[in-house]
Design a protein around this motif. Structure first.
Motif, PDB file in Angstrom:
ATOM      1  N   SER A  31     -21.441 -26.296 -80.266  1.00  0.00           N
ATOM      2  CA  SER A  31     -22.903 -26.350 -80.750  1.00  0.00           C
ATOM      3  C   SER A  31     -23.041 -24.799 -81.127  1.00  0.00           C
ATOM      4  CB  SER A  31     -23.979 -26.682 -79.454  1.00  0.00           C
ATOM      5  OG  SER A  31     -25.084 -26.681 -79.776  1.00  0.00           O
ATOM      6  N   ASN A  32     -22.707 -23.908 -80.496  1.00  0.00           N
ATOM      7  CA  ASN A  32     -22.862 -22.378 -80.761  1.00  0.00           C
ATOM      8  C   ASN A  32     -22.028 -21.957 -81.973  1.00  0.00           C
ATOM      9  OD1 ASN A  32     -24.464 -21.866 -78.472  1.00  0.00           O
ATOM     10  ND2 ASN A  32     -22.666 -21.425 -77.128  1.00  0.00           N
ATOM     11  N   ASP A  33     -20.871 -22.464 -82.253  1.00  0.00           N
ATOM     12  CA  ASP A  33     -20.481 -22.243 -83.501  1.00  0.00           C
ATOM     13  C   ASP A  33     -21.082 -22.741 -84.849  1.00  0.00           C
ATOM     14  OD1 ASP A  33     -18.448 -21.064 -82.240  1.00  0.00           O
ATOM     15  OD2 ASP A  33     -17.146 -22.707 -82.137  1.00  0.00           O
ATOM     16  N   ASP A  34     -21.596 -23.836 -84.553  1.00  0.00           N
ATOM     17  CA  ASP A  34     -22.455 -24.866 -85.634  1.00  0.00           C
ATOM     18  C   ASP A  34     -23.730 -23.962 -86.006  1.00  0.00           C
ATOM     19  OD1 ASP A  34     -20.281 -26.587 -85.917  1.00  0.00           O
ATOM     20  OD2 ASP A  34     -21.660 -28.141 -84.538  1.00  0.00           O
ATOM     21  N   ASP A  70     -24.223 -20.471 -85.256  1.00  0.00           N
ATOM     22  CA  ASP A  70     -23.730 -19.449 -85.763  1.00  0.00           C
ATOM     23  C   ASP A  70     -23.503 -19.572 -87.262  1.00  0.00           C
ATOM     24  OD1 ASP A  70     -24.215 -18.041 -83.595  1.00  0.00           O
ATOM     25  OD2 ASP A  70     -21.899 -17.999 -83.018  1.00  0.00           O
ATOM     26  N   GLN A  71     -22.775 -20.795 -87.541  1.00  0.00           N
ATOM     27  CA  GLN A  71     -22.282 -21.004 -89.076  1.00  0.00           C
ATOM     28  C   GLN A  71     -23.520 -21.295 -89.748  1.00  0.00           C
ATOM     29  OE1 GLN A  71     -19.505 -20.432 -90.457  1.00  0.00           O
ATOM     30  NE2 GLN A  71     -19.763 -21.397 -92.408  1.00  0.00           N
ATOM     31  N   PHE A  72     -24.701 -22.066 -89.350  1.00  0.00           N
ATOM     32  CA  PHE A  72     -25.743 -22.342 -89.848  1.00  0.00           C
ATOM     33  C   PHE A  72     -26.514 -21.065 -90.359  1.00  0.00           C
ATOM     34  CE2 PHE A  72     -30.460 -23.004 -89.588  1.00  0.00           C
ATOM     35  CZ  PHE A  72     -30.286 -23.712 -90.794  1.00  0.00           C
ATOM     36  N   TYR A 118     -25.356 -18.200 -90.644  1.00  0.00           N
ATOM     37  CA  TYR A 118     -24.639 -17.270 -91.592  1.00  0.00           C
ATOM     38  C   TYR A 118     -24.863 -17.655 -92.816  1.00  0.00           C
ATOM     39  CZ  TYR A 118     -20.856 -15.527 -94.177  1.00  0.00           C
ATOM     40  OH  TYR A 118     -20.135 -14.780 -95.304  1.00  0.00           O
ATOM     41  N   MET A 119     -24.616 -19.162 -93.098  1.00  0.00           N
ATOM     42  CA  MET A 119     -24.831 -19.800 -94.423  1.00  0.00           C
ATOM     43  C   MET A 119     -26.242 -19.528 -95.015  1.00  0.00           C
ATOM     44  SD  MET A 119     -22.622 -23.145 -93.840  1.00  0.00           S
ATOM     45  CE  MET A 119     -23.140 -23.717 -95.440  1.00  0.00           C
ATOM     46  N   ALA A 120     -27.399 -20.028 -93.975  1.00  0.00           N
ATOM     47  CA  ALA A 120     -28.648 -19.749 -94.194  1.00  0.00           C
ATOM     48  C   ALA A 120     -28.892 -18.328 -94.655  1.00  0.00           C
ATOM     49  CB  ALA A 120     -29.651 -20.104 -93.168  1.00  0.00           C
ATOM     50  N   SER A 121     -28.626 -17.364 -93.968  1.00  0.00           N
ATOM     51  CA  SER A 121     -29.164 -15.886 -94.353  1.00  0.00           C
ATOM     52  C   SER A 121     -28.302 -15.584 -95.453  1.00  0.00           C
ATOM     53  CB  SER A 121     -28.779 -15.152 -93.128  1.00  0.00           C
ATOM     54  OG  SER A 121     -27.295 -15.171 -92.493  1.00  0.00           O
ATOM     55  N   HIS A 122     -27.018 -15.856 -95.706  1.00  0.00           N
ATOM     56  CA  HIS A 122     -26.222 -15.332 -96.809  1.00  0.00           C
ATOM     57  C   HIS A 122     -26.684 -16.234 -98.076  1.00  0.00           C
ATOM     58  CE1 HIS A 122     -22.822 -15.561 -99.591  1.00  0.00           C
ATOM     59  NE2 HIS A 122     -22.343 -14.267 -99.045  1.00  0.00           N
ATOM     60  N   MET A 136     -29.749 -11.683 -88.907  1.00  0.00           N
ATOM     61  CA  MET A 136     -29.263 -12.922 -88.553  1.00  0.00           C
ATOM     62  C   MET A 136     -27.816 -12.891 -88.957  1.00  0.00           C
ATOM     63  SD  MET A 136     -32.312 -15.699 -90.085  1.00  0.00           S
ATOM     64  CE  MET A 136     -31.049 -17.158 -89.905  1.00  0.00           C
ATOM     65  N   LEU A 137     -27.391 -12.175 -89.781  1.00  0.00           N
ATOM     66  CA  LEU A 137     -26.111 -12.102 -90.427  1.00  0.00           C
ATOM     67  C   LEU A 137     -25.145 -11.650 -89.225  1.00  0.00           C
ATOM     68  CD1 LEU A 137     -25.819 -11.518 -94.193  1.00  0.00           C
ATOM     69  CD2 LEU A 137     -24.667 -13.448 -93.098  1.00  0.00           C
ATOM     70  N   THR A 138     -25.854 -10.380 -88.689  1.00  0.00           N
ATOM     71  CA  THR A 138     -24.968  -9.413 -87.731  1.00  0.00           C
ATOM     72  C   THR A 138     -24.954 -10.374 -86.462  1.00  0.00           C
ATOM     73  OG1 THR A 138     -26.044  -7.546 -88.627  1.00  0.00           O
ATOM     74  CG2 THR A 138     -25.382  -7.551 -86.132  1.00  0.00           C
ATOM     75  N   TYR A 139     -26.252 -11.203 -86.014  1.00  0.00           N
ATOM     76  CA  TYR A 139     -26.260 -11.953 -84.801  1.00  0.00           C
ATOM     77  C   TYR A 139     -25.236 -13.103 -84.977  1.00  0.00           C
ATOM     78  CZ  TYR A 139     -28.191 -14.602 -80.996  1.00  0.00           C
ATOM     79  OH  TYR A 139     -28.322 -15.243 -79.927  1.00  0.00           O
TER      80      TYR A 139
END
Length: 375
Positions: free
Chosen positions: A144-147, A149-151, A153-157, A206-209
């Motif tokens: 769940s945490n990985d998902d 974090d990935q979300f 990353y993708m959203a902010s990027h 958000m990317l850093t986090y």
């Protein structure tokens, strides 16, 4: 009168109970899977919980046997490897997922301890605790945490590209038609620019986090004071703040601690009620960890917000009054926790003080110079 009776302590007279029978009673009633193996890796004793792993028709082939043929080859190989470690080193511990002889698949925390009997024979006592549900929950939480974090990353990027396009478009319109726009429109354009800057800051944070758990930082030896001064120079622009920091050569994850220090120093400046002030950064090496404190003489933080300030998107003032993403302290908390440290708000009458604890990395060249200079 007996002193233990006077104190109300109940004492079980073990001498009134056969010692061997008492030990068997304890062994048998353990909720975990308990067993004893000899130096030939044969099971010489097992409790009912352990025997329940085996179908009833083969339980008579457990005591006196190594039972390795009842398990998959790779699982049996691991059993033997951990048995050998326990016999050689005195103790072994592992988390293993095995298929029981009754075909149940479980995850066990298995600990084995070597011991000797009065006649000098050596055995190992094994205690296996079923942690299947715990490990499943941990894995679900990790996924769940990985998902998330990935979300993040993708959203902010992915959002940075259209945001950059909007920023350019606004700048072009402002440059080409600024003289023709009414005062109200110019004011609105300035608000749009502020919102774009805020959104950019939010996306970057958000990317850093999202990358905290995915970006390992190696330990390196460096001057703590030099690192603090570097971060201070990055953020203290057009404001008059005095910084004091003691010197200490440390061995830490430099890039990670730099992010924490930069956020804490930025907060001390940004949330100060004056355009000038004092910031004091101290570090002490204690047993097994460093204690880092960042203190300012600003307005302070109401104790009722001491826990909320480390949550995502939390700000003490409306964003129209104070620019910020509301993620800075959450990033600090996540980074510190990732490296087995922590950050807390120190209760004090004036100003704001944050305490960062960070595990130390042993090194032969650590030394403190004990200096305190003003910048």
């Amino acid at each position: 009168m007996n002193k233990k009776k006077q104190s109300g302590i109940a004492e079980f007279n073990i001498s009134a109970y056969d010692q061997a029978e008492f030990n068997d009673l304890l062994f048998e009633n353990m909720p975990d899977y308990a067993f004893v193996k000899d130096e030939n890796f044969k099971i010489v004793k097992a409790n009912s919980a352990f025997l329940s792993m085996y179908p009833v028709d083969i339980r008579n082939k457990v005591i006196g046997f190594n039972t390795l043929e009842d398990y998959k080859p790779d699982e049996a190989e691991l059993f033997l490897a951990m048995d050998k470690i326990a016999f050689e080193q005195g103790y072994s511990e592992t988390v293993e997922t095995i298929t029981f002889p009754d075909l149940r698949i479980r995850t066990l925390l298995t600990r084995k301890k070597r011991f000797e009997t009065i006649d000098g024979r050596t055995y190992i006592l094994g205690i296996a605790t079923d942690v299947t549900e715990r490990e499943e929950l941990i894995e679900q939480l990790r996924k769940s945490n990985d998902d998330l974090d990935q979300f993040a990353y993708m959203a902010s990027h992915d959002l940075k590209a259209p945001l950059t396009a909007i920023s350019k478009l606004v700048s072009w319109i402002d440059e080409d038609y600024r003289d023709e726009l009414p005062a109200g429109a110019i004011e609105n354009f300035e608000l749009i620019k502020c919102r774009i800057n805020r959104m950019t800051l939010l996306l970057n944070d958000m990317l850093t986090y999202s990358r905290v758990n995915q970006t390992p930082h190696e330990e390196e030896e460096f001057s703590f004071k030099e690192l603090v001064l570097e971060q201070f120079d990055i953020i203290c622009i057009n404001k008059e703040f005095n910084l004091s920091c003691c010197e200490l050569i440390v061995s830490l994850q430099k890039d990670a601690i730099a992010i924490v220090l930069r956020n804490l120093l930025a907060n001390a400046i940004k949330h100060h009620h004056l355009e000038h002030g004092n910031i004091d950064v101290t570090i002490e090496e204690q047993k097994g960890f460093y204690s880092i404190k960042v203190t300012d003489d600003g307005p302070g933080i109401d104790p009722q917000y001491s826990s909320k300030i480390f949550e995502m998107f939390q700000t003490l003032k409306p964003r129209d009054q104070q620019e910020g993403s509301g993620i800075g302290l959450a990033i600090c908390k996540k980074i510190a926790n990732h490296y087995a440290g922590d950050i807390t708000l120190v209760d004090q009458p004036n100003g704001t003080s944050f305490l960062v604890t960070w595990p130390s990395v042993p090194t032969h060249s650590l030394h403190s110079k004990g200096l305190n200079n003003e910048t």
